[in-house]
Motif scaffolding. Sequence first.
Motif, mmCIF file in Angstrom:
data_model
loop_
_atom_site.group_PDB
_atom_site.id
_atom_site.type_symbol
_atom_site.label_atom_id
_atom_site.label_comp_id
_atom_site.label_asym_id
_atom_site.label_seq_id
_atom_site.Cartn_x
_atom_site.Cartn_y
_atom_site.Cartn_z
ATOM 1 N N PRO A 142 57.963 43.254 -50.404
ATOM 2 C CA PRO A 142 57.875 43.749 -49.026
ATOM 3 C C PRO A 142 57.979 42.580 -48.038
ATOM 4 O O PRO A 142 57.453 41.509 -48.311
ATOM 5 C CB PRO A 142 56.472 44.357 -48.957
ATOM 6 N N PHE A 144 56.555 42.003 -45.256
ATOM 7 C CA PHE A 144 55.301 41.444 -44.753
ATOM 8 C C PHE A 144 54.628 40.550 -45.776
ATOM 9 O O PHE A 144 53.980 39.572 -45.437
ATOM 10 C CB PHE A 144 54.350 42.555 -44.286
ATOM 11 N N PHE A 145 54.849 40.875 -47.070
ATOM 12 C CA PHE A 145 54.244 40.050 -48.125
ATOM 13 C C PHE A 145 54.926 38.689 -48.191
ATOM 14 O O PHE A 145 54.269 37.665 -48.326
ATOM 15 C CB PHE A 145 54.333 40.772 -49.471
ATOM 16 N N ALA A 259 65.470 46.212 -37.164
ATOM 17 C CA ALA A 259 64.263 47.014 -37.334
ATOM 18 C C ALA A 259 63.153 46.178 -37.951
ATOM 19 O O ALA A 259 61.993 46.302 -37.578
ATOM 20 C CB ALA A 259 64.554 48.224 -38.212
ATOM 21 N N PHE A 260 63.523 45.304 -38.898
ATOM 22 C CA PHE A 260 62.496 44.526 -39.573
ATOM 23 C C PHE A 260 61.981 43.369 -38.738
ATOM 24 O O PHE A 260 61.015 42.717 -39.111
ATOM 25 C CB PHE A 260 62.983 44.037 -40.940
ATOM 26 N N THR A 262 60.464 43.904 -36.174
ATOM 27 C CA THR A 262 59.138 44.370 -35.771
ATOM 28 C C THR A 262 58.086 43.805 -36.714
ATOM 29 O O THR A 262 57.021 43.386 -36.277
ATOM 30 C CB THR A 262 59.043 45.904 -35.806
ATOM 31 N N VAL A 263 58.424 43.778 -38.028
ATOM 32 C CA VAL A 263 57.461 43.269 -38.998
ATOM 33 C C VAL A 263 57.313 41.753 -38.883
ATOM 34 O O VAL A 263 56.202 41.243 -38.709
ATOM 35 C CB VAL A 263 57.882 43.651 -40.433
ATOM 36 N N THR A 266 55.675 40.619 -35.692
ATOM 37 C CA THR A 266 54.244 40.909 -35.659
ATOM 38 C C THR A 266 53.484 39.872 -36.487
ATOM 39 O O THR A 266 52.449 39.355 -36.055
ATOM 40 C CB THR A 266 53.971 42.319 -36.214
ATOM 41 N N ILE A 267 54.027 39.533 -37.666
ATOM 42 C CA ILE A 267 53.332 38.570 -38.528
ATOM 43 C C ILE A 267 53.275 37.194 -37.871
ATOM 44 O O ILE A 267 52.240 36.541 -37.857
ATOM 45 C CB ILE A 267 54.049 38.433 -39.888
ATOM 46 N N LEU A 277 57.956 45.945 -28.899
ATOM 47 C CA LEU A 277 57.897 47.360 -29.281
ATOM 48 C C LEU A 277 56.528 47.710 -29.858
ATOM 49 O O LEU A 277 55.907 48.696 -29.455
ATOM 50 C CB LEU A 277 58.992 47.688 -30.307
ATOM 51 N N MET A 278 56.038 46.875 -30.794
ATOM 52 C CA MET A 278 54.743 47.174 -31.397
ATOM 53 C C MET A 278 53.633 47.153 -30.352
ATOM 54 O O MET A 278 52.791 48.049 -30.310
ATOM 55 C CB MET A 278 54.428 46.168 -32.518
#
Lengths: 321, 305
Positions: A142, A144-145, A259-260, A262-263, A266-267, A277-278
Amino acid sequence: MINYIIKRIAHAAIVLAVVSVVIFCLTTYIGDPVNMMVSEKASAGTRELVRQQLGLNEPLPVQYWIFLKNVMNGQFGHSYTYKIPVIGLILERLPATLEMVAVSIVLAVVIAIPLGVFAGAFPKRGISRIIMASSLFGASLPTFFVGMMLILIFAVNLGWLPSSGRGPSSVVMGVRLSINDPAGIRYMILPALTLAFANLAMLIRLTRAGMMEVMRHDFIRFARAKGVSERDVMFKHALKNALIPVVTVFGMEIGSLIAFTTVTETIFAWPGLGKLLMDSIYASDRPVIVVYLLLTAVLFVVLNFIVDMLYTIIDPRIDLR
Amino acid sequence: MPSRAETRGPSNPSMLSRIAASEFTRDFLSNPSAVAGAIIIVFALLVVLIGPHVVPQNPYDLKEINLADAYKPPIGFAGSSLKFPLGTDNQGRDILSSLVYGCRISLFIGIVGVLISCVVGTTLGLVSGYYGGKLDSLIMRIADIELSFPSILIALFMMSVFGRGIDKLLIALTAVSWVVYARTVRGDTLGVKAKEYVEAARVIGLPDRIILVRHVLPNVTTSIIVLSTLNVGGFILAEATLSFLGVGVPVTRPSLGLLVKNGFDVLFSGYWWVAVFPGLFIMVLIFGINLLGDFLKDELNPRLK
């Protein structure tokens, strides 16, 4: 060709119209923006007044119509939290995201294409098997991982790289970039690598599949027979023909790359569009959400169009009509 | 192609022995990565089924949690306790126990979500391909529009509209994944529809419902099986991502993704184990599903054989 382009534009207009209605209507169910605008102790009357001012009491179709009219006049509304025009907010955050996406694409291509070419040209070798096994493994990670582990290793334990924020940046031709600042690049490495990771596995597999398909053809055997060096056979003759599916799928994947963000943003607390967006979702900042999603929709429609056009350049045999 | 034993019902008495002797079983056993994938999946299912009875703690039961146990490191590090082999989080919850309970939620969403989207997508695909016409173009236009956007963004948007919740996650994830089934099944249905046996069934006056379920559906199952296997991994990954972003499962029902998020918040304080173990677990689980899915994709695809 012109007919085809006109048809595509008409199709795109319909898609965008439908998407805008869906996004606009659904967004009105996100939280209650009045809570964000007034203090907790505000009286019911004040709340009602704010609702009136924001036009939230109008029926939904009327709200949509007003929104549409404003958009046509170049008015995208004001952010509830930042109190500034949404379009300005988005334009301000855009370079950070584009910069990260661009660097991550370069990273992904530079790493994945040679690996994929090798694994496709020599599918039986041990190294190729290792490449393929690790790419399947990479696809299971993933985003985020990956980001978290990179932070843990390179920022928390080794202390080599910063783990959050954008760092120093300078203005190049009116756009704020950090890629031209050595200190800024240090901030860029981990988020860009994380984002690149998401597509590495897919790029390797696509390149390999394309190469395996192409290497069977007669013109490869012919090139070898006429004494073309193995490297040129692979990179000049084979790769060019193997790239069509790669460009197609990767062109579409640029969408999920965005799209990613966003991940990753955020991290890494990267001040780009994904984080905007978040933050807007957490704060029920509806105008920002609507405009962000609409612009993304436009971007996608344009991207799909460009990908289709690229076919004809890579492979002139493809006729779009 | 898989042996016919795969598609027959359990009415066949020698089914087990036929499965054991089939080409499919032979290929499976001679493919180490497929076996490894299956072992991981079986292990995860065991964790879900018997794990809660074995682990030391019920992380939801406030009576079993002691704040004094907070941030115990895993075994092998200074200050660890044998009671908490993988350490504890900020509330003193045992990480191993949280993992087991979290895995239950993740797998539930993965499996149930895939079942729902499989049924919805297959039905729409069958109807779309069999009847054609206006309904077909409507369904396929919706699919086109959805496919032109990244599904994680659509799901993210829907979750921010709905708010957190397992039921809402299932709806949002189904809304983005029915498309793949509908498209594939529609394509297969178009092919099957033209076959003589379907025409024959129609001539003898069978109702469409029976034709679709008894004659068309069995011939499109292969693609559905492959898609579903890979999709379980995709669902778990999407759920974890949404939960990590804070729009997925509710805080009271932490899935693996939410456990990673909780751990990420304390990563910089040096409590790495709170996030790393759930993350590793997701990774291994999805790797296993992908290994098996990859094998099925090659095995059940007649063009590659």
